[in-house]
Design an enzyme around this catalytic site. Structure first.
Site, PDB file in Angstrom:
ATOM      1  N   LYS A 226      -4.762  -8.563  -6.522  1.00  0.00           N
ATOM      2  CA  LYS A 226      -6.119  -8.869  -6.058  1.00  0.00           C
ATOM      3  C   LYS A 226      -7.110  -7.769  -6.446  1.00  0.00           C
ATOM      4  CE  LYS A 226      -6.464  -6.851  -1.474  1.00  0.00           C
ATOM      5  NZ  LYS A 226      -7.258  -6.874  -0.291  1.00  0.00           N
TER       6      LYS A 226
ATOM      7  N   LYS B  65       0.824  -1.213   0.000  1.00  0.00           N
ATOM      8  CA  LYS B  65       0.000   0.000   0.000  1.00  0.00           C
ATOM      9  C   LYS B  65       0.855   1.258   0.000  1.00  0.00           C
ATOM     10  CE  LYS B  65      -4.476  -1.528   1.540  1.00  0.00           C
ATOM     11  NZ  LYS B  65      -5.682  -1.188   2.273  1.00  0.00           N
TER      12      LYS B  65
ATOM     13  N   LYS C 214     -11.038  -2.505  -3.764  1.00  0.00           N
ATOM     14  CA  LYS C 214     -11.930  -1.336  -3.794  1.00  0.00           C
ATOM     15  C   LYS C 214     -11.181  -0.082  -4.182  1.00  0.00           C
ATOM     16  CE  LYS C 214     -13.782  -2.569   0.562  1.00  0.00           C
ATOM     17  NZ  LYS C 214     -12.795  -2.308   1.583  1.00  0.00           N
TER      18      LYS C 214
HETATM   19  P1  ATP Z   1      -8.950  -1.859  -0.058  1.00  0.00           P
HETATM   20  O1  ATP Z   1      -8.848  -1.976  -1.531  1.00  0.00           O
HETATM   21  O2  ATP Z   1      -9.611  -0.609   0.413  1.00  0.00           O
HETATM   22  O3  ATP Z   1      -7.668  -2.194   0.646  1.00  0.00           O
HETATM   23  P2  ATP Z   1     -10.140  -4.390  -0.100  1.00  0.00           P
HETATM   24  O4  ATP Z   1     -10.990  -4.401  -1.288  1.00  0.00           O
HETATM   25  O5  ATP Z   1      -8.839  -5.085  -0.150  1.00  0.00           O
HETATM   26  O6  ATP Z   1      -9.961  -2.928   0.388  1.00  0.00           O
HETATM   27  P3  ATP Z   1     -10.759  -5.055   2.620  1.00  0.00           P
HETATM   28  O7  ATP Z   1     -11.689  -4.180   3.351  1.00  0.00           O
HETATM   29  O8  ATP Z   1      -9.313  -4.875   2.867  1.00  0.00           O
HETATM   30  O9  ATP Z   1     -11.026  -4.975   1.067  1.00  0.00           O
HETATM   31  O10 ATP Z   1     -11.127  -6.566   2.852  1.00  0.00           O
HETATM   32  C1  ATP Z   1     -12.320  -7.052   3.402  1.00  0.00           C
HETATM   33  C2  ATP Z   1     -12.362  -8.558   3.327  1.00  0.00           C
HETATM   34  O11 ATP Z   1     -12.459  -8.956   1.972  1.00  0.00           O
HETATM   35  C3  ATP Z   1     -11.112  -9.264   3.875  1.00  0.00           C
HETATM   36  O12 ATP Z   1     -11.516 -10.457   4.556  1.00  0.00           O
HETATM   37  C4  ATP Z   1     -10.333  -9.610   2.678  1.00  0.00           C
HETATM   38  O13 ATP Z   1      -9.514 -10.731   2.855  1.00  0.00           O
HETATM   39  C5  ATP Z   1     -11.427  -9.877   1.666  1.00  0.00           C
HETATM   40  N1  ATP Z   1     -10.967  -9.554   0.330  1.00  0.00           N
HETATM   41  C6  ATP Z   1     -10.629  -8.334  -0.138  1.00  0.00           C
HETATM   42  N2  ATP Z   1     -10.277  -8.394  -1.419  1.00  0.00           N
HETATM   43  C7  ATP Z   1     -10.403  -9.687  -1.771  1.00  0.00           C
HETATM   44  C8  ATP Z   1     -10.180 -10.392  -2.976  1.00  0.00           C
HETATM   45  N3  ATP Z   1      -9.783  -9.760  -4.059  1.00  0.00           N
HETATM   46  N4  ATP Z   1     -10.404 -11.719  -3.001  1.00  0.00           N
HETATM   47  C9  ATP Z   1     -10.833 -12.369  -1.889  1.00  0.00           C
HETATM   48  N5  ATP Z   1     -11.062 -11.767  -0.719  1.00  0.00           N
HETATM   49  C10 ATP Z   1     -10.847 -10.441  -0.654  1.00  0.00           C
END
Ligand code: ATP
Ligand code: LTN
Length: 335
Positions: A197, A114, A200
Site C-alpha cells: 500500500k 511494521k 507515508k
Molecule cells: P504510515 O505509513 O505512517 O503507517 P499510512 O500512510 O498507512 O501511515 P495511516 O495514518 O495509517 O496512514 O492511515 C490513515 C487512514 O488512511 C486510514 O483510514 C487508512 O486505512 C487510510 N489509508 C492509508 N494508506 C492507504 C492507502 N494506501 N490506500 C487507502 N487508504 C489508506
C-alpha cells in the site's frame, strides 16, 4: 445532545498525507458528517509507536488538521482534536490491555508488517499495543461507525472483540462499533511497488503522492511509476501497477475504469501517465490553495475547542469504566 449516531476516525501525524489517505479515508468522511455526529482525531500517540522527531511531529499534527479542514471537515459540526490532549485515551488503553489477550494480539498483521522493518526485537512495545490504543479511541465515544481504509479492518474487528468481552465480564458499557470500508475507497498501492500500500513512512518518496507535492513533482512521480512490459492499457488484477494508476484516475476524475481504458485505447503509457498527472494536479491545486489559507493559529484554536468537546465525552465514559471495574477511590462507587 445530538440524536445522530456517532462516528470516529483518525489518522497518524507521521508525515504529509498522501493520495491513499485522502481517497481511502478523508474523502469518505466529508459526506458522512451529514449523517453522523463525527469525531476526527489526529492520533499522535499512535505516531510515536515508531520513532518521531518532536519538531517534525508538532508540525505534522497541525498539517494533518489543516488537511482535514481544507478537505471539507466542518469544525462547527464535527469535532477535530489531538489524541494526546485527551488523557482518557491512554487510560482506557491500559484498562483494555488487561482485557486483550496475547492470542488476540499475535494475530495482528500490521505489527508483523511494521516490525519486519526494524526487526521485532527492536520494535517498541507501543507498536505491538497499537491496536488496543485504537480500540480505546473508538470505545470512549460510544462510536457506532468507524470509516477507515481496508488495511484497518482487523483492528476494528479486535475493537469489537474487546467491547463484547468487557461487556460480558463487567456489564453493558461499550457500544460495539462497525467498520465502514468503502469498496471505492480501495487500497491505493505504492507507485514504486504496487504490491504494497501507498504509505507515508515508505522508504522512497517515489512511493506516494503527497497532498503537498508540487505539480512538477507529481508529474515526475507519475512518469516514474512502476507498470509492466505490456504496451497497452488494460484494467486487470494481474497488472497491479496499471490497475492502481487507473484506480487513482477513476477516483479523482469520476470516470469508470472501462471508460478510461477506452479513452487510452491504442495509446501508450506516456499519454496515459500525462493524462493521469493532469487529473491529479487539477485535484491538488485547489486543495493546496485552501490549505495555504488556514493559519497555524486558526488550527490551534479549532484543536483546543475540539479537545474540550472530546474530553468531556471521554472522561465521562472512562469514569463509567472505572466504576464497572471497581477502580479508583470514588465515594460515589459505594452509593
Ligand atoms: P504510515 O505509513 O505512517 O503507517 P499510512 O500512510 O498507512 O501511515 P495511516 O495514518 O495509517 O496512514 O492511515 C490513515 C487512514 O488512511 C486510514 O483510514 C487508512 O486505512 C487510510 N489509508 C492509508 N494508506 C492507504 C492507502 N494506501 N490506500 C487507502 N487508504 C489508506
Ligand atoms: N490505525 C489507524 C489510525 C487510528 C484510527 C483510530 C482510525 C487510530 N485510532 C480510531 C479509526 C479509529 C490508521 O489508520 N492507521
Amino acid at each position: 445532545m445530538s440524536e445522530k449516531k456517532r462516528l470516529f476516525s483518525g489518522i497518524q501525524p507521521t508525515g504529509n498525507l498522501h493520495l491513499g489517505n485522502y481517497l481511502g479515508a478523508v474523502r469518505n468522511w466529508i459526506s458522512l458528517q451529514d449523517d453522523y455526529e463525527a469525531v476526527f482525531c489526529i492520533v499522535d500517540l499512535h505516531a510515536i509507536t515508531v520513532a518521531q522527531d518532536p519538531c517534525v511531529l508538532r508540525q505534522s499534527i497541525l498539517d494533518v488538521a489543516r488537511v482535514y479542514l481544507a478537505a471539507g471537515i466542518d469544525p462547527d459540526r464535527s469535532t477535530i482534536f489531538v489524541q494526546s490532549d485527551v488523557g482518557a485515551h491512554a487510560e482506557l488503553c491500559w484498562v483494555l490491555n488487561t482485557v486483550a489477550r496475547m492470542g488476540d494480539m499475535e494475530k495482528m498483521t500490521q505489527f508483523k508488517d511494521k516490525s519486519d522493518k526494524e526487526g521485532s526485537e527492536r520494535s517498541s512495545v507501543g507498536l505491538f499495543d497499537y491496536p488496543v490504543l485504537m480500540a480505546a479511541d473508538i470505545l470512549l465515544y460510544d462510536t457506532e461507525v468507524v470509516p477507515v481504509g481496508d488495511d484497518q479492518r482487523q483492528h476494528v474487528e479486535l475493537t469489537r472483540t474487546l467491547a463484547r468481552r468487557f461487556n460480558k465480564q463487567f456489564g453493558e458499557t461499550f457500544v460495539v462499533p462497525r467498520a465502514d470500508i468503502r469498496s471505492d475507497g480501495m487500497r491505493i498501492m505504492g507507485l514504486d511497488d504496487p504490491t504494497k500500500k501507498m504509505s507515508k513512512s515508505a522508504a522512497s518518496e517515489y512511493n506516494y503522492i503527497s497532498l503537498t507535492d508540487t505539480s512538477d513533482i507529481v508529474r515526475k512521480k507519475i512518469m516514474k511509476a512502476v507498470t509492466d512490459s505490456e504496451p497497452s492499457i488494460s484494467y486487470d488484477q494481474n497488472r497491479p501497477g496499471v490497475k492502481n494508476l487507473i484506480d487513482i484516475y477513476s477516483l479523482l476524475d469520476g470516470k469508470s475504469a472501462d471508460e478510461i481504458v477506452r479513452q487510452y485505447d491504442g495509446k501508450g503509457f506516456g499519454d496515459f501517465k500525462k493524462g493521469l498527472a493532469h487529473v491529479v494536479v487539477d485535484f491538488l491545486l485547489p486543495l493546496q490553495d485552501r490549505m495555504a489559507a488556514i493559519s497555524d493559529d486558526d488550527v490551534c484554536t479549532i484543536l483546543e475547542r475540539g479537545a474540550q468537546r472530546a474530553g468531556a465525552i471521554a472522561s465521562e465514559k472512562y469514569s463509567h469504566v472505572k466504576k464497572r471495574m471497581g477502580l479508583g477511590n470514588d465515594n460515589n462507587l459505594n452509593k
